[in-house]
Design an enzyme around this catalytic site. Sequence first.
Site, PDB file in Angstrom:
ATOM      1  N   THR A   1       0.881  -1.076   0.045  1.00 25.14           N
ATOM      2  CA  THR A   1       0.049  -0.122   0.182  1.00 25.14           C
ATOM      3  C   THR A   1       0.896   1.128  -0.062  1.00 25.14           C
ATOM      4  OG1 THR A   1      -1.807  -1.092   1.118  1.00 25.14           O
ATOM      5  CG2 THR A   1      -1.674   1.276   1.235  1.00 25.14           C
TER       6      THR A   1
ATOM      7  N   GLY B   1      -9.227  -4.680   2.775  1.00 23.76           N
ATOM      8  CA  GLY B   1      -8.207  -4.908   3.799  1.00 23.76           C
ATOM      9  C   GLY B   1      -8.375  -3.804   4.704  1.00 23.76           C
TER      10      GLY B   1
END
Length: 279
Positions: free
Chosen positions: A169, A199
Amino acid sequence: MDRLPVVVVHGGAGNIPNERSEKSRSGVCSAARAGYVILQKGGSSMDAVVEAVTQLENNPVFNAGCGSVLTACGEVEMDAIVMDGKTLASGAVSAVRNIANPVQLARLVMEKTSHVCLTAHGANQFARVMGIPEVPQESLITEYSRMRWKKNLAPDANPVECQMGKMGTVGAVAVDIDGNVACATSTGGLLNKMEGRVGDTSCIGCGGYADNQVGAVSTTGHGEAIMTVTLARLILFHMEQGPGYDVPGWTKPHTPAVDLLLAYLKGLFAPFTQLPRGR
């Protein structure tokens, strides 16, 4: 002494192959410069973090936007979040498809709706209402992502080896000249994840959190582990306690929040934190 303004950008936790390290470093530096230019001109911390993350989403080297990893079905589903430390306003999208810059859509959720998060079809429907054009799935899929997806589908695939070369990320935190902090985080998620998996990124307090009274955090790493402790907010909680805060059961006195959380999660993450004073 004040050290304003400041922007901090991350390109994701993970193992970067040597052949991709220079492009990754260059991409992060470019994104940081883009965010800092906005701050230097008197722009807000929110403007800065959204611009920085947009730059990363537009760079195929990173696991966000046009460089996102693929689901088990070979498609792209993305999550993003933004948060304003001055008002605690937040906006997020999850499992969104065919959008080049999910972080910009997350900001619109914050500014144009009474909700915090929109997901999947609803997020795409909102994007159309806001005039954000959809892009073909193919434009978000790189040959590198497709190669790793196929490799992970093989019956004899080694789960550990398949994660090598993974970029996690991306995100940014900033504080502007007025002392306001903000965070932005964006991701393509886990490699070969189940369709519809969401997530930590789009969950407030997990993928990011910002509060002018404490600081701003953008996390990267294994989302399921991050979610178990609401990592972004937990980091700020321990920062609120100050350096002399004693954690029950923790044998090292005056341990920084990040050291404590490394023990919680065994190194499965890499948070980035910004304090209102620019530290």
